[in-house]
Design a protein around this motif. Structure first.
Motif, PDB file in Angstrom:
ATOM      1  N   GLN A  53      38.532  46.762  56.461  1.00 40.52           N
ATOM      2  CA  GLN A  53      39.650  47.627  56.101  1.00 40.52           C
ATOM      3  C   GLN A  53      40.683  46.879  55.260  1.00 40.52           C
ATOM      4  OE1 GLN A  53      41.289  50.045  59.266  1.00 40.52           O
ATOM      5  NE2 GLN A  53      39.271  50.251  60.237  1.00 40.52           N
ATOM      6  N   VAL A  54      40.913  45.613  55.574  1.00 42.42           N
ATOM      7  CA  VAL A  54      41.848  44.810  54.776  1.00 42.42           C
ATOM      8  C   VAL A  54      41.285  44.618  53.366  1.00 42.42           C
ATOM      9  CG1 VAL A  54      42.898  42.520  54.519  1.00 42.42           C
ATOM     10  CG2 VAL A  54      42.934  43.677  56.742  1.00 42.42           C
ATOM     11  N   LEU A  55      39.988  44.372  53.269  1.00 42.01           N
ATOM     12  CA  LEU A  55      39.361  44.226  51.957  1.00 42.01           C
ATOM     13  C   LEU A  55      39.539  45.502  51.142  1.00 42.01           C
ATOM     14  CD1 LEU A  55      37.651  42.743  49.852  1.00 42.01           C
ATOM     15  CD2 LEU A  55      35.609  43.569  51.067  1.00 42.01           C
ATOM     16  N   LYS A  56      39.299  46.649  51.759  1.00 38.46           N
ATOM     17  CA  LYS A  56      39.457  47.930  51.057  1.00 38.46           C
ATOM     18  C   LYS A  56      40.891  48.079  50.546  1.00 38.46           C
ATOM     19  CE  LYS A  56      38.973  52.902  51.574  1.00 38.46           C
ATOM     20  NZ  LYS A  56      38.627  54.008  52.455  1.00 38.46           N
ATOM     21  N   LEU A  57      41.872  47.728  51.377  1.00 40.01           N
ATOM     22  CA  LEU A  57      43.271  47.815  50.964  1.00 40.01           C
ATOM     23  C   LEU A  57      43.542  46.887  49.779  1.00 40.01           C
ATOM     24  CD1 LEU A  57      46.242  48.634  51.160  1.00 40.01           C
ATOM     25  CD2 LEU A  57      46.496  46.881  52.940  1.00 40.01           C
ATOM     26  N   LEU A  58      43.089  45.639  49.873  1.00 35.84           N
ATOM     27  CA  LEU A  58      43.319  44.682  48.788  1.00 35.84           C
ATOM     28  C   LEU A  58      42.635  45.148  47.499  1.00 35.84           C
ATOM     29  CD1 LEU A  58      43.029  41.338  50.783  1.00 35.84           C
ATOM     30  CD2 LEU A  58      45.120  42.356  49.845  1.00 35.84           C
ATOM     31  N   GLN A  59      41.499  45.808  47.628  1.00 40.03           N
ATOM     32  CA  GLN A  59      40.834  46.359  46.444  1.00 40.03           C
ATOM     33  C   GLN A  59      41.639  47.514  45.866  1.00 40.03           C
ATOM     34  OE1 GLN A  59      36.958  47.040  48.189  1.00 40.03           O
ATOM     35  NE2 GLN A  59      36.140  45.118  47.330  1.00 40.03           N
ATOM     36  N   LEU A  60      42.202  48.353  46.728  1.00 41.51           N
ATOM     37  CA  LEU A  60      43.069  49.441  46.258  1.00 41.51           C
ATOM     38  C   LEU A  60      44.330  48.889  45.588  1.00 41.51           C
ATOM     39  CD1 LEU A  60      42.809  51.927  49.275  1.00 41.51           C
ATOM     40  CD2 LEU A  60      41.921  52.283  46.953  1.00 41.51           C
ATOM     41  N   MET A  61      44.779  47.722  46.047  1.00 40.49           N
ATOM     42  CA  MET A  61      45.943  47.061  45.452  1.00 40.49           C
ATOM     43  C   MET A  61      45.564  46.357  44.141  1.00 40.49           C
ATOM     44  SD  MET A  61      47.604  45.466  48.954  1.00 40.49           S
ATOM     45  CE  MET A  61      48.869  44.514  48.122  1.00 40.49           C
ATOM     46  N   ARG A  62      44.270  46.383  43.805  1.00 42.72           N
ATOM     47  CA  ARG A  62      43.734  45.762  42.587  1.00 42.72           C
ATOM     48  C   ARG A  62      43.987  44.254  42.541  1.00 42.72           C
ATOM     49  NH1 ARG A  62      42.134  50.061  39.379  1.00 42.72           N
ATOM     50  NH2 ARG A  62      43.265  51.988  39.710  1.00 42.72           N
ATOM     51  N   VAL A  63      43.818  43.621  43.704  1.00 41.42           N
ATOM     52  CA  VAL A  63      44.011  42.172  43.797  1.00 41.42           C
ATOM     53  C   VAL A  63      42.852  41.464  43.110  1.00 41.42           C
ATOM     54  CG1 VAL A  63      44.074  40.227  45.413  1.00 41.42           C
ATOM     55  CG2 VAL A  63      45.387  42.306  45.896  1.00 41.42           C
ATOM     56  N   LYS A  64      43.211  40.464  42.334  1.00 39.94           N
ATOM     57  CA  LYS A  64      42.204  39.635  41.664  1.00 39.94           C
ATOM     58  C   LYS A  64      42.329  38.211  42.182  1.00 39.94           C
ATOM     59  CE  LYS A  64      41.840  42.470  37.637  1.00 39.94           C
ATOM     60  NZ  LYS A  64      40.540  42.782  37.198  1.00 39.94           N
ATOM     61  N   VAL A  65      41.175  37.549  42.311  1.00 36.95           N
ATOM     62  CA  VAL A  65      41.105  36.189  42.859  1.00 36.95           C
ATOM     63  C   VAL A  65      40.805  35.219  41.726  1.00 36.95           C
ATOM     64  CG1 VAL A  65      39.932  34.699  44.520  1.00 36.95           C
ATOM     65  CG2 VAL A  65      40.248  37.126  45.029  1.00 36.95           C
ATOM     66  N   PRO A  66      41.638  34.175  41.587  1.00 35.71           N
ATOM     67  CA  PRO A  66      41.342  33.177  40.548  1.00 35.71           C
ATOM     68  C   PRO A  66      40.091  32.383  40.932  1.00 35.71           C
ATOM     69  CG  PRO A  66      43.291  32.536  41.816  1.00 35.71           C
ATOM     70  CD  PRO A  66      42.864  33.880  42.310  1.00 35.71           C
ATOM     71  N   THR A  67      39.174  32.276  39.977  1.00 32.69           N
ATOM     72  CA  THR A  67      37.923  31.542  40.202  1.00 32.69           C
ATOM     73  C   THR A  67      37.585  30.735  38.958  1.00 32.69           C
ATOM     74  OG1 THR A  67      36.609  33.407  39.426  1.00 32.69           O
ATOM     75  CG2 THR A  67      36.973  33.257  41.796  1.00 32.69           C
ATOM     76  N   MET A  68      36.637  29.845  39.113  1.00 34.13           N
ATOM     77  CA  MET A  68      36.131  29.053  37.983  1.00 34.13           C
ATOM     78  C   MET A  68      34.718  29.528  37.686  1.00 34.13           C
ATOM     79  SD  MET A  68      38.238  26.661  37.016  1.00 34.13           S
ATOM     80  CE  MET A  68      38.515  24.937  37.145  1.00 34.13           C
ATOM     81  N   ASP A  69      34.447  29.789  36.420  1.00 36.82           N
ATOM     82  CA  ASP A  69      33.071  30.149  36.080  1.00 36.82           C
ATOM     83  C   ASP A  69      32.248  28.877  35.869  1.00 36.82           C
ATOM     84  OD1 ASP A  69      33.644  29.220  33.534  1.00 36.82           O
ATOM     85  OD2 ASP A  69      33.758  31.201  32.623  1.00 36.82           O
ATOM     86  N   ARG A  70      31.006  29.031  35.497  1.00 34.93           N
ATOM     87  CA  ARG A  70      30.105  27.875  35.358  1.00 34.93           C
ATOM     88  C   ARG A  70      30.530  26.913  34.255  1.00 34.93           C
ATOM     89  NH1 ARG A  70      24.102  30.394  36.382  1.00 34.93           N
ATOM     90  NH2 ARG A  70      24.597  31.211  38.438  1.00 34.93           N
ATOM     91  N   ASP A  71      31.262  27.429  33.285  1.00 26.84           N
ATOM     92  CA  ASP A  71      31.724  26.590  32.182  1.00 26.84           C
ATOM     93  C   ASP A  71      33.060  25.925  32.471  1.00 26.84           C
ATOM     94  OD1 ASP A  71      29.472  27.373  30.693  1.00 26.84           O
ATOM     95  OD2 ASP A  71      30.534  29.149  29.921  1.00 26.84           O
TER      96      ASP A  71
END
Length: 173
Positions: A53-71
């Motif tokens: 349920q928390v994940l669904k809320l954070l998705q509705l809030m359009r939260v983005k997570v900083p990540t590193m791609d392969r490059d």
């Protein structure tokens, strides 16, 4: 060996944790209500102890997570889970700060609250944990199969000051 606890102060600490957790719920409800509906009682329709349920809320809030791609380039991707590592990466979001505190108070209430009161022996007024001086392969003490683990009590003095030594005893923490 028996460990005496000042149950009055222990209950006060537990009650304070319950109040603080309720205050955090109100703050989270204010944020959540902007993104999802209300239940019949006018509260945000979410269980903050449910990762889904928390994940669904954070998705509705359009939260983005900083990540590193392969490059090695930094990118921001939509949130996919609510693991500790993910929440740590988005700790700058006020809702996540409230959620981490809320969950911390939940642990303190459920692990260090009523279970300790329930473990007090009515005859001795103390808890009787199974303590092993050398309980692990590394030589550290362990609490065995006790209902409570006084070796694991939060380092906060609110808890530590609730342990009482006898007339010729000193309590060290």
């Amino acid at each position: 060996f028996p460990v005496t606890i000042d149950t009055t102060n222990w209950k006060a600490v537990m009650d304070d944790n319950i109040v603080k957790r309720a205050e955090l719920k109100i703050k989270m409800d204010e944020i959540a209500s902007q993104h999802m509906g209300f239940d019949l009682f006018g509260e945000a329709a979410i269980n903050y102890d449910s990762p889904d349920q928390v994940l669904k809320l954070l998705q509705l809030m359009r939260v983005k997570v900083p990540t590193m791609d392969r490059d090695g380039k930094r990118t921001n991707l939509p949130i996919q889970n609510t693991s500790k590592q993910t929440l740590k990466a988005i700790r700058n979001i006020q809702f996540v700060q409230f959620l981490e505190q809320y969950r911390s108070y939940g642990v303190r209430i459920n692990t260090f609250g009523q279970p300790y009161i329930d473990a007090v022996d009515p005859k001795t007024g103390a808890i009787h944990p199974d303590l092993w001086q050398i309980g692990t392969e590394t030589g550290r003490p362990a609490a065995g199969d006790s209902a409570v683990n006084p070796l694991n009590v939060p380092s906060d003095n609110k808890y530590r000051h609730c342990f009482i030594g006898g007339p010729d005893e000193v309590v060290l923490s």
